[in-house]
Write a protein that holds these residues in place. Structure first.
Motif, mmCIF file in Angstrom:
data_model
loop_
_atom_site.group_PDB
_atom_site.id
_atom_site.type_symbol
_atom_site.label_atom_id
_atom_site.label_comp_id
_atom_site.label_asym_id
_atom_site.label_seq_id
_atom_site.Cartn_x
_atom_site.Cartn_y
_atom_site.Cartn_z
ATOM 1 N N LEU B 129 0.819 -1.202 0.000
ATOM 2 C CA LEU B 129 0.000 0.000 0.000
ATOM 3 C C LEU B 129 0.855 1.255 0.000
ATOM 4 N N ALA B 130 1.969 1.225 0.735
ATOM 5 C CA ALA B 130 2.845 2.395 0.780
ATOM 6 C C ALA B 130 3.353 2.724 -0.622
ATOM 7 N N THR B 366 -3.662 -17.280 1.901
ATOM 8 C CA THR B 366 -4.081 -15.891 1.724
ATOM 9 C C THR B 366 -4.858 -15.491 2.952
ATOM 10 N N SER B 368 -6.280 -12.801 3.626
ATOM 11 C CA SER B 368 -7.444 -11.943 3.462
ATOM 12 C C SER B 368 -8.653 -12.760 3.011
ATOM 13 N N ALA B 369 -8.427 -14.013 2.736
ATOM 14 C CA ALA B 369 -9.517 -14.812 2.188
ATOM 15 C C ALA B 369 -10.473 -15.226 3.281
ATOM 16 N N SER B 383 0.159 -6.545 -2.138
ATOM 17 C CA SER B 383 -0.282 -5.290 -1.613
ATOM 18 C C SER B 383 -0.104 -5.421 -0.170
ATOM 19 N N PRO B 384 -0.413 -4.434 0.442
ATOM 20 C CA PRO B 384 -0.298 -4.224 1.847
ATOM 21 C C PRO B 384 -0.949 -5.326 2.498
ATOM 22 N N LEU B 385 -1.905 -5.695 1.742
ATOM 23 C CA LEU B 385 -2.919 -6.512 2.270
ATOM 24 C C LEU B 385 -2.357 -7.889 2.454
ATOM 25 N N GLY B 387 0.511 -8.545 3.738
ATOM 26 C CA GLY B 387 1.455 -8.562 4.851
ATOM 27 C C GLY B 387 0.841 -9.233 6.055
ATOM 28 N N PRO B 388 1.587 -9.372 7.108
ATOM 29 C CA PRO B 388 1.023 -9.991 8.302
ATOM 30 C C PRO B 388 -0.097 -9.133 8.866
ATOM 31 N N ARG B 389 -1.062 -9.783 9.389
ATOM 32 C CA ARG B 389 -2.193 -9.034 9.915
ATOM 33 C C ARG B 389 -1.800 -8.246 11.147
ATOM 34 N N PRO B 390 -2.050 -6.977 11.081
ATOM 35 C CA PRO B 390 -1.659 -6.112 12.181
ATOM 36 C C PRO B 390 -2.666 -6.177 13.327
ATOM 37 N N GLU B 391 -2.237 -5.688 14.449
ATOM 38 C CA GLU B 391 -3.157 -5.618 15.591
ATOM 39 C C GLU B 391 -4.198 -4.551 15.297
ATOM 40 N N GLY B 392 -5.448 -4.841 15.561
ATOM 41 C CA GLY B 392 -6.505 -3.863 15.291
ATOM 42 C C GLY B 392 -6.591 -2.863 16.418
#
Lengths: 294, 392
Positions: B129-130, B366, B368-369, B383-385, B387-392
């Motif tokens: 994303l960056a 994946t 995001s799936a 994409s950004p997407l 990457g490892p899932r960040p803390e919400g």
């Protein structure tokens, strides 16, 4: 007038922060950058134009209904079938939805702007000494704080909020633990719709001329802001949205005349610099700023 | 595999380009413009593909290289005499020098590459994303500066006009073929394969010693050169240019072409560009009235965009990997099937890096799936997407 510029910039920042929250909410549960968010704002503004002769309350209610319904509709029709597609695909899909909706506005309302004149009293200045403060500025700040607070409250104090936070952290695990994906995503889009309605209301009051690209510019800049702050978390995305609004407005006011045309270049120059130093966002948690996340 | 056989995947795009040129040559001068537009679009989209397709990183900035190419080629081919009057604010160097058509295209490509190199040097360390946002920022800055800096472009976004219109069917065709050949040579070279390996699995490629940042920079620069060339062709086709012509709309349209065709292959880029471009011009013409047998159909203005947008959404839902599925189309005769499958694996994978390709074969989780994807996306534009899932 430095103070004047700062006050104006804060008001603009609040508006962008609201858009950024909407983007971050959807991103949180779906990992999707929703360009179509801007079209919700435009839709709300056109609904205000169409209902301009009805009582104000009706007009505002219609605006909210239109934004929320459209938001949920877009999710059902376009984004739900794409769940699980590659991120580039979904990104281009939201682009395409925005593009198509913009064409709808063009067909329905022609490229000429429509004037949705409402609440014009809010544009009157409340002068204090040499400071000119529009009532709208105060309303914008109030609405911004109220909605951000409200969103935080929903996320932190309600069950659906808990589900949303769980889904944002790890969608699959959350699903395994009984979080209903469809409901959580639907709720995120409803909230995004509500936020878009508020933004379109505020934006229409401050600039009553509604054109087909009314909401797009705001959304693009707010998205840039959200990424700048760190779109992974709601708080950082909001702060980033506020920051970009603030910088844009402040540079526009304070740059010397010879450079004021280039204020956008300065804004985006700052964006590039920040991203180079902190690719995961200015306010992203420490340890996440590694250049290559593999 | 012999050299000739190795070049087979280039055959399909080149034949398609030639077919479009051939059909275009039989039509009236007015209709011919649509085919020239399609061929110029191919050049732009192949430019996009060289970076986005091979690196798997999304970029919204490539149209700024088209802009640089268009403005440099346009300004340098204006004869010095009218240039002093129409563009008084221009840098004296540009004002006092004029070149012919072909040199102007070469300069456009060169400046496009130079600008891409300068921008890419700091930016290529970004991904996801960056990278998307940073390249978008480049587009915004280019647009803003071209609009308001009278030393390099007409004042306050006015039209740069009187540019000689030299891009006919011949030049557009040659340009598109040069772009396709350059893209093919690059993607089948060692450098291209290293980059494609890093697209499939950055971690494995890096572990195998690929300098991802450098490989991306090379692709970005080549992409800038092709985009610059396309800009030169564009300005010589229209005869004038304003900054908004090389800005958001063109960015969207060309990205749409790439996605519709399939991000992962040169064949996809070519097919997508030609289909979407012809459809776009056809629908736009329909907005001015279209004769269908006995009655005249006039679409309201905006209808072209609406249909195009809806088509793209439908396309993404039902065929998310694009028309070509991100594969090269190899024109082979049936008894060579065995070799064809070899070439395919070759073109879509990382044959130079056994390790990387082995790892790339394994199913990719994946995150995001929400439901397991039916097929693993052929060109995973990361994409950004991812990457490892960040803390919400």
């Amino acid at each position: 007038m430095l103070l004047q510029a700062i006050i104006d910039a804060v008001a603009v920042g609040a508006l962008y922060a609201l858009v950024a929250v909407g983007l971050a909410l959807v991103f949180g549960v779906m990992r999707l950058i929703n360009f179509a968010q801007g079209e919700l704002i435009t839709a709300g503004a056109y609904s205000l134009y169409l209902t301009r002769n009805l009582p104000l309350v009706v007009s505002i209610i219609v605006c909210f209904v239109v934004c929320v319904v459209l938001s949920v509709l877009i999710e059902r029709v376009a984004f739900r079938p794409l769940r699980g597609a590659s991120p580039a695909t979904t990104l281009v899909a939201t682009f395409a939805v925005a593009f198509a909706l913009e064409a709808v506005w063009l067909i329905a309302f022609t490229p000429q702007g429509k004037t949705a004149d409402l609440l014009s009293t809010l544009n009157q200045p409340a002068t204090h000494g040499s400071l000119h403060l529009r009532w709208l500025t105060i309303v914008e700040l109030g609405a911004g704080l109220l909605l951000l607070g409200g969103t935080a409250l929903v996320l932190n104090r309600t069950t659906i909020g808990l589900h949303m936070r769980a889904a944002a952290t790890n969608f699959r695990d959350a699903q395994l633990l009984g979080v209903r994906a469809d409901r959580v995503i639907m709720f995120a889009f409803v909230m995004a719709g509500v936020l878009a309605a508020v933004v379109s209301l505020l934006l229409t009051v401050s600039q009553p001329l509604v054109t087909p690209t009314f909401g797009l510019d705001v959304t693009i800049l707010a998205l840039v802001g959200a990424v700048l702050g760190g779109i992974d978390r709601l708080a950082s995305a909001t702060a980033g949205g506020f920051l970009i609004g603030f910088i844009t407005s402040f540079l526009g006011d304070e740059l010397p005349a010879s450079l004021s045309n280039f204020s956008l270049s300065f804004t985006f120059g700052i964006v590039i610099l920040v991203l180079l130093i902190r690719p995961a966002g200015l306010l992203a948690a420490l340890g996440q700023s590694s250049v290559e996340r593999v | 595999m012999s050299r000739v056989a190795a070049a087979r995947p280039l055959l399909a795009p080149v034949l398609l380009i030639l077919a479009v040129a051939l059909i275009g040559s039989t039509t009236s001068t007015a209709t011919q413009q649509n085919f020239i537009t399609a061929l110029v679009s191919v050049t732009i989209v192949v430019g996009l593909y060289v970076f986005i397709g091979n690196a798997g990183v999304i970029s919204f900035g490539q149209i700024s290289f088209v802009a640089i190419g268009a403005y440099s080629a346009g300004e340098l081919t204006l004869p010095t005499q009218p240039k002093h009057f129409v563009l008084p604010g221009l840098w004296s160097f540009i004002q006092n020098h004029s070149v012919g058509n072909i040199p102007s295209l070469a300069i456009a490509a060169g400046l496009g590459a130079l600008y891409a190199l300068a921008v890419g040097l700091p930016l290529m360390r970004l991904s996801g994303l960056a990278a998307g946002i940073a390249t978008f920022a480049v587009l915004e800055i280019t647009y803003n500066v071209l609009t308001f800096w009278p030393k390099i472009a007409p004042q306050s976004g006015q039209t740069l006009s009187l540019v000689p219109t030299t891009t006919g069917l011949t030049q557009a065709t040659v340009g598109a073929i040069i772009a396709a050949a350059a893209a093919f040579l690059y993607q089948s070279s060692r450098r291209g394969r290293l980059l494609r390996a890093s697209r499939e699995d950055p971690a494995a490629a890096q572990a195998a010693g690929v300098n991802i940042r450098r490989e991306r920079l090379i692709a970005f620069t080549l992409s800038g050169a092709i985009a610059g060339l396309a800009g030169g062709l564009l300005v010589h086709q229209i005869g004038s240019i304003i900054p908004s012509q090389v800005y958001l709309d063109l960015t969207f349209l060309t990205l749409a072409m790439l996605v519709v065709g399939g991000t992962g292959s040169l064949w996809g880029a070519t097919v997508g560009a030609i289909i979407v471009s012809l459809l776009d011009t056809y629908l736009s013409n329909a907005e001015n009235g279209l004769h269908l047998g006995f009655f005249k159909l006039t679409l309201p203005s905006g209808a072209a965009d609406l249909i195009l947008g809806l088509l793209m959404v439908a396309m993404l839902i039902f065929r998310p990997q694009g028309l070509t599925g991100g594969r090269e189309w190899d024109l082979t005769i049936p008894h060579l099937r065995r070799r064809r499958s070899e070439t395919r694996a070759d073109a879509s994978g990382a044959s130079g890096l056994d390790q990387a390709s082995l790892i790339a074969e394994s199913p990719n989780p994946t995150d995001s799936a929400t439901e397991p994807a039916a097929e693993r996306p052929a060109p995973p534009v990361e994409s950004p997407l991812s990457g490892p899932r960040p803390e919400g």
